[in-house]
Design a protein around this motif. Sequence first.
Motif, short mmCIF file in Angstrom:
data_model
loop_
_atom_site.label_atom_id
_atom_site.label_comp_id
_atom_site.label_asym_id
_atom_site.label_seq_id
_atom_site.Cartn_x
_atom_site.Cartn_y
_atom_site.Cartn_z
N ALA A 346 0.85 -1.19 0.00
CA ALA A 346 0.00 0.00 0.00
C ALA A 346 0.88 1.24 0.00
N PRO A 347 0.67 2.18 -0.91
CA PRO A 347 1.48 3.40 -0.90
C PRO A 347 1.34 4.16 0.41
N LEU A 348 2.41 4.85 0.81
CA LEU A 348 2.35 5.66 2.01
C LEU A 348 1.30 6.76 1.86
N ALA A 349 0.56 7.01 2.91
CA ALA A 349 -0.35 8.16 2.91
C ALA A 349 0.47 9.43 2.77
N SER A 350 -0.13 10.46 2.19
CA SER A 350 0.63 11.68 1.87
C SER A 350 1.22 12.33 3.11
N ASP A 351 0.49 12.33 4.23
CA ASP A 351 1.03 12.98 5.43
C ASP A 351 2.21 12.20 6.00
N LEU A 352 2.15 10.86 5.94
CA LEU A 352 3.28 10.06 6.40
C LEU A 352 4.46 10.23 5.47
N ALA A 353 4.22 10.24 4.16
CA ALA A 353 5.31 10.46 3.20
C ALA A 353 5.99 11.80 3.44
N SER A 354 5.20 12.81 3.79
CA SER A 354 5.76 14.13 4.07
C SER A 354 6.66 14.11 5.31
N LYS A 355 6.23 13.38 6.35
CA LYS A 355 7.05 13.26 7.55
C LYS A 355 8.36 12.53 7.25
N VAL A 356 8.27 11.48 6.43
CA VAL A 356 9.49 10.74 6.07
C VAL A 356 10.41 11.63 5.26
#
Length: 364
Positions: A346-356
């Motif tokens: 499952a692709p990372l959710a946008s907010d989690l991707a932003s934190k990473v």
Amino acid sequence: MKLKRLGAPLAVLAAAAISLTACASNEGSAPASTSAAPSNLSGTLNGIGSSAQGAAQTVWAAGFQEANPKVTVNYDPQGSGAGRKSFISGAADFAGSDAALKAEELSSTFAGCAPSSKGIDLPVYISPIAIAYNVDGVKDLKLDAATIAGIFSGKITTWDDAKIKDQNKDASLPSAPITVVHRSDDSGTTQNFTEYLAANAADVWTAPASQTFPFQVGDAAKGTSGVADATKNAKNSITYIDESGSAGLSIAQLKVGDEYTKLSADGAAAVVAASPIADGREANDLAIAIDRKATNKGDWPLVLVSYIVACQEYKDAAKADLVKGYVDYIISEDAQKAAAEQAGSAPLASDLASKVKDAVASIK
């Protein structure tokens, strides 16, 4: 040689358990289109770890190297435990791990990191864990957490046990012994599986969550490909496995709340998106405290979050640049989509991707 564009079947990739350097020619079908920005990066990046990440790493390495032809990315899917040990010792530039660094690991000296610097956990891969089985004539098996715990702890030993039959009244369950297949190596998949059972069936699953399978039951096999092969080759068998390695096996439905739910990457992603960052970690360490008791419709709480474990600060600044470039690419929308298509993640959710992305930018 550099891995360019590979599309080998997942079963072959897993069975090979190879380092992800491969032919420079475009062999087989290509992975989904990616758009890593060209750069002047050069050098070799060595990763060791999660076999669940193996298929995704194949796609990611291909896309990154296509845009960075002076870079070679090697990834050896030895397992999460081996990956973290190799990273801590300096034998790998990064680890792939289906479990975040433990407290005792964080107290170690990280050989490849700058003095006083530690490893940080960067979530890059979300996947449901399947309860996969090989029983002739049995489809749509339904199991709750207590029954799964009973099977894998050795308390439920035959397929026609009342606890299984009560949930599968229309199934033709054989009067045959259950062959349990579990991981032989220290595994993040085992950690996530046992966390789920400890949270949802504590009265049956009496062992604490662990990366080492805790019971002397059934057959042991190494890596995602190992348990897949062992289950396929043994009638009346059952295992827990990252969904990417479950091709050719039947997958049980999981009782979530009051309903039985079919495995889905979306259900796994929903649980992760609603779960908080773990307490007590460094600012750029994004270990996730997964809500194992999630019961929203469609949720799949038997999920793993797989991490890239990297130094907050590397001894070698050039190595830091390579790691930053690679992980920044991995969390891009294109790379996440390519992994989802190839590995069923499952692709990372946008907010989690932003934190990473922010955490990656902090690497030195």
